[in-house]
Design a protein around this motif. Structure first.
Motif, short mmCIF file in Angstrom:
data_model
loop_
_atom_site.label_atom_id
_atom_site.label_comp_id
_atom_site.label_asym_id
_atom_site.label_seq_id
_atom_site.Cartn_x
_atom_site.Cartn_y
_atom_site.Cartn_z
N ALA A 11 -1.85 -5.55 -4.30
CA ALA A 11 -1.03 -4.45 -3.78
C ALA A 11 -1.93 -3.24 -3.58
O ALA A 11 -2.85 -3.01 -4.37
CB ALA A 11 0.11 -4.12 -4.75
N PRO A 12 -1.69 -2.46 -2.53
CA PRO A 12 -2.51 -1.26 -2.31
C PRO A 12 -2.27 -0.22 -3.39
O PRO A 12 -1.22 -0.21 -4.05
CB PRO A 12 -2.06 -0.77 -0.94
CG PRO A 12 -0.68 -1.31 -0.77
CD PRO A 12 -0.65 -2.63 -1.49
N LEU A 13 -3.23 0.65 -3.58
CA LEU A 13 -3.06 1.74 -4.53
C LEU A 13 -1.93 2.66 -4.08
O LEU A 13 -1.79 2.96 -2.89
CB LEU A 13 -4.36 2.54 -4.65
CG LEU A 13 -5.58 1.79 -5.19
CD1 LEU A 13 -6.81 2.70 -5.15
CD2 LEU A 13 -5.33 1.29 -6.60
N GLY A 14 -1.14 3.11 -5.05
CA GLY A 14 -0.04 3.99 -4.75
C GLY A 14 -0.41 5.46 -4.93
O GLY A 14 -1.54 5.79 -5.32
N ALA A 15 0.55 6.32 -4.69
CA ALA A 15 0.29 7.76 -4.77
C ALA A 15 -0.08 8.18 -6.19
O ALA A 15 -0.85 9.12 -6.39
CB ALA A 15 1.52 8.53 -4.29
N GLY A 16 0.44 7.49 -7.20
CA GLY A 16 0.15 7.87 -8.58
C GLY A 16 -1.04 7.18 -9.19
O GLY A 16 -1.36 7.41 -10.36
N ASP A 17 -1.73 6.32 -8.42
CA ASP A 17 -2.88 5.59 -8.96
C ASP A 17 -4.15 6.40 -8.79
O ASP A 17 -4.37 7.03 -7.75
CB ASP A 17 -3.03 4.25 -8.22
CG ASP A 17 -1.88 3.31 -8.48
OD1 ASP A 17 -1.44 3.23 -9.65
OD2 ASP A 17 -1.41 2.65 -7.53
N PRO A 18 -5.03 6.38 -9.80
CA PRO A 18 -6.30 7.10 -9.66
C PRO A 18 -7.24 6.38 -8.71
O PRO A 18 -7.08 5.18 -8.44
CB PRO A 18 -6.86 7.09 -11.10
CG PRO A 18 -6.26 5.86 -11.71
CD PRO A 18 -4.89 5.72 -11.10
N GLU A 19 -8.21 7.10 -8.18
CA GLU A 19 -9.20 6.49 -7.31
C GLU A 19 -10.31 5.84 -8.10
O GLU A 19 -10.85 4.80 -7.68
CB GLU A 19 -9.80 7.54 -6.35
CG GLU A 19 -8.81 8.11 -5.35
CD GLU A 19 -9.48 9.07 -4.38
OE1 GLU A 19 -10.70 9.31 -4.52
OE2 GLU A 19 -8.78 9.58 -3.50
N THR A 20 -10.67 6.43 -9.22
CA THR A 20 -11.72 5.87 -10.08
C THR A 20 -11.28 5.94 -11.53
O THR A 20 -10.50 6.82 -11.92
CB THR A 20 -13.06 6.64 -9.93
OG1 THR A 20 -12.86 8.00 -10.31
CG2 THR A 20 -13.57 6.57 -8.51
N VAL A 21 -11.79 5.02 -12.33
CA VAL A 21 -11.57 5.01 -13.77
C VAL A 21 -12.88 4.62 -14.43
O VAL A 21 -13.44 3.57 -14.13
CB VAL A 21 -10.46 4.01 -14.17
CG1 VAL A 21 -10.40 3.86 -15.70
CG2 VAL A 21 -9.11 4.45 -13.64
N GLY A 22 -13.39 5.47 -15.31
CA GLY A 22 -14.60 5.16 -16.03
C GLY A 22 -15.80 4.91 -15.15
O GLY A 22 -16.71 4.16 -15.52
N GLY A 23 -15.84 5.51 -13.98
CA GLY A 23 -16.96 5.29 -13.08
C GLY A 23 -16.76 4.13 -12.14
O GLY A 23 -17.62 3.86 -11.29
N TYR A 24 -15.66 3.41 -12.23
CA TYR A 24 -15.36 2.29 -11.34
C TYR A 24 -14.37 2.75 -10.27
O TYR A 24 -13.32 3.31 -10.59
CB TYR A 24 -14.75 1.12 -12.11
CG TYR A 24 -15.68 0.48 -13.11
CD1 TYR A 24 -16.59 -0.49 -12.73
CD2 TYR A 24 -15.65 0.85 -14.46
CE1 TYR A 24 -17.43 -1.09 -13.65
CE2 TYR A 24 -16.49 0.27 -15.39
CZ TYR A 24 -17.38 -0.70 -14.97
OH TYR A 24 -18.22 -1.29 -15.88
N ARG A 25 -14.68 2.48 -9.02
CA ARG A 25 -13.75 2.80 -7.94
C ARG A 25 -12.73 1.69 -7.83
O ARG A 25 -13.09 0.51 -7.73
CB ARG A 25 -14.49 2.97 -6.61
CG ARG A 25 -13.55 3.42 -5.47
CD ARG A 25 -14.34 3.79 -4.23
NE ARG A 25 -15.14 4.99 -4.44
CZ ARG A 25 -14.66 6.23 -4.35
NH1 ARG A 25 -13.38 6.42 -4.07
NH2 ARG A 25 -15.45 7.26 -4.55
N LEU A 26 -11.44 2.05 -7.83
CA LEU A 26 -10.37 1.06 -7.79
C LEU A 26 -10.11 0.63 -6.35
O LEU A 26 -10.13 1.45 -5.44
CB LEU A 26 -9.10 1.64 -8.41
CG LEU A 26 -9.26 2.23 -9.83
CD1 LEU A 26 -7.92 2.70 -10.36
CD2 LEU A 26 -9.90 1.22 -10.76
N ALA A 27 -9.86 -0.67 -6.18
CA ALA A 27 -9.67 -1.23 -4.83
C ALA A 27 -8.24 -1.65 -4.57
O ALA A 27 -7.79 -1.61 -3.43
CB ALA A 27 -10.62 -2.43 -4.62
#
Length: 580
Positions: A11-27
């Motif tokens: 599922a695509p990232l939503g409006a409330g999802d972060p772009e990165t966590v702990g230096g990892y970019r979320l896909a």
């Protein structure tokens, strides 16, 4: 924590999802569960991983953080072929997270919901794979506690068990009474549902439930409200009428109400092999074609995001995997972040290549090991040298002047004039190496502490005077009391995470000389191996040596759990060294 698959593979990232966590970019979003949300991300080398972000409510609970930290440390020890290994984690940040290897396959729950029951051969291969995973998990001192179809992923080469032990972190926290649901009642064992008791046999019951679920396409104790299902598990028999007759005796034994009546993992594997007309081998044909097609779909994961273009030729843009960069002068680092050491960062004018600065894994780790901490950020930009010759000349001149001042201040006007430099009591200096001698370290005087009580889950550091047990710093503790009930170890133990221990046997008495000559090292000793008066040599990596004399533990009627020890400590008895 469970990442329950959605209807779509990703599922695509939503409006409330972060772009990165702990230096990892979320896909993308892989799923959600009672403890948080699971995202797809990538390592610096481009390998996909599942990054599980804990809900903020749990992160605000100190008891949860303590348990989560311990469970993650334990999960690192699990390196089986039918498990998803821990890759990275952060248990101290504002929102804790855990990264594991990504398994490109749907969960057993998703597969059965979408395609129905599995054929007998698939069920047998599923059962032996999960049994082998539990063998590795139990061997690391962990009880899964939340084994269910959502925590069994179906990969092309066999099943993978995930989230082993992590649900224990949420037990007995302030959130258990606030409507936050973590476990799945339909797959609990009777002793777990009625009294909260868990043993390795608890996971055997869940394995029987999983085998039945895969074979009939529905839970063996039916659906309905949590209370209704739990009542049936504790008081009624499961509905196994549609289980294949070949598999029925094994499933029925696994679902015995009496934990002692359930088979062991080895017996389960042998029984499944005997039931199969062909030799059981995990491979690309172990699942029905329609289920295997969903795995192929999940293999098409989106790749790592492309880094943003450079905006300045001086300051490189951080990589998409580790977007940390040196703070501006006077800036305050965010809470939980590690301090940036500009002097330690390599000098480089070009942007960092993803994965370029990832340190090589230690030789004793598995080929794709878990790592503690986060991947390093980009290197500091190089700066052109200015007036190097003048700076060097000034430095040399300053050093000569300083040396002259020091020599003038020495007793008798020189380095050889001091009468108490070497050989004096308490001095660490020995013979003069310039005259053919070898420097020697004078033994320190021992310091004794009698009747020290160490509560459960408390640590002691030998450098402290006097040593005071504390709940903080257990990750690097010299001595730690770890009780069995925390689902990390099977027996009450004393442990060290900052050195090594030796249990003295055969009437040997602890002394500095004895501890120095011992070569039988361990990091944990069970309390049932100790009796009153037993002595243990404790050698910390910081160079301290101690003799621990065990004096007993708290009684059954004592409201506190603790052990009593005497400590004799020789501080700085050796040079600091790396952990054994």
């Amino acid at each position: 924590m469970t990442g329950t698959p959605s209807a779509a593979p990703l599922a695509p990232l939503g409006a409330g999802d972060p772009e990165t966590v702990g230096g990892y970019r979320l896909a993308a979003v892989l799923g959600t569960g009672g403890m948080g949300k699971v995202y797809l991300s990538h390592t610096p080398g481009g390998r996909p991983l599942a990054l599980k972000v804990i809900r903020p409510e749990f992160g605000e609970d100190p008891e949860f953080r303590r348990r989560f930290r311990r469970e993650v440390q334990s999960a690192q020890r699990v390196q089986g072929l039918f498990t998803a290994p821990v890759i990275d984690f952060d248990t101290e940040g504002a929102q804790p997270w855990l990264a594991t290897a990504y398994v490109p396959g749907s969960s057993l729950a998703h597969a059965v919901t979408g395609h129905g029951a599995l054929p007998l051969r698939s069920v047998l291969l599923l059962t032996v794979g999960v049994a082998e995973a539990l063998h590795v998990i139990h061997g690391a001192g962990i009880i899964h506690r939340d084994l269910k179809p959502a925590n069994v992923l179906l990969a092309s080469d066999g099943p993978r068990v995930i989230d082993f032990g992590i649900a224990h972190a949420a037990d007995s926290t302030a959130l258990t009474g606030t409507g936050v649901s973590v476990g799945t009642p339909a797959f609990m064992a009777p002793e777990q549902a009625s009294a909260g008791t868990v043993t390795p046999a608890t996971d055997i019951f869940a394995l029987g439930q999983i085998a039945a679920y895969a074979a009939i396409g529905a839970p063996a104790y039916g659906n309905g409200s949590s209370h209704a299902v739990l009542y049936r598990i504790v008081h009624e028999e499961p509905d196994l009428s549609r289980v294949p007759p070949e598999l029925l005796p094994l499933v029925a034994r696994c679902l015995s109400r009496d934990p002692a009546g359930r088979p062991g993992l080895g017996e389960i594997i042998d029984t499944c092999r005997a039931l199969s007309p062909d030799e059981l081998r995990q491979g690309g044909d172990w699942l029905p074609r329609e289920v295997a097609a969903s795995i192929t779909e999940r293999l098409r994961v989106p790749g790592p995001a492309t880094p943003a273009p450079q905006q300045s030729p001086v300051t490189p843009t951080p990589t998409v995997f580790s977007p940390h960069q040196p703070p501006a002068p006077g800036a305050v680092p965010p809470p939980g972040s590690a301090p940036f050491d500009a002097a330690a960062a390599p000098t480089q004018s070009a942007p960092a290549t993803p994965g370029q600065h990832l340190p090589p894994p230690p030789a004793h780790r598995a080929p794709y090991p878990p790592v503690t901490g986060h991947y390093p950020g980009p290197p500091a930009p190089s700066r052109p040298a200015k007036r190097t010759g003048l700076i060097v000349a000034a430095s040399v001149a300053g050093a000569v002047v300083a040396l002259g001042v020091v020599l003038a201040l020495l007793p008798d006007g020189g380095p050889d004039g001091g009468k108490d430099r070497a050989g004096t009591p308490g001095s660490s200096a020995g013979a003069d190496p310039d005259k053919g001698g070898t420097p020697e370290r004078t033994d320190p005087e021992p310091v004794s502490y009698r009747g020290l009580s160490i509560p459960e889950n408390h640590a002691v550091m030998l450098a402290d005077s006097p040593p005071r047990p504390t709940e903080d710093g257990w990750e690097s503790a010299d001595l730690y009391f770890e009780p069995e009930r925390l689902n990390v170890v099977e027996q009450d133990e004393i442990r060290t995470r900052n050195g090594s221990m030796v249990l003295l046997t055969g009437g040997r008495k602890g002394s500095l000389a004895t501890c120095r000559t011992e070569t039988r090292f361990t990091r944990e000793i069970r309390l049932d191996q100790l009796s009153r008066g037993s002595q243990v040599c404790l050698l910390s990596d910081a160079g301290h040596i101690a003799v621990v004399t065990y004096r007993g533990r708290s009684g059954a009627g004592d409201p506190s759990g603790y052990i009593d020890v005497d400590l004799t400590v020789w501080r700085n008895a050796e040079e600091p060294r790396e952990g054994r």
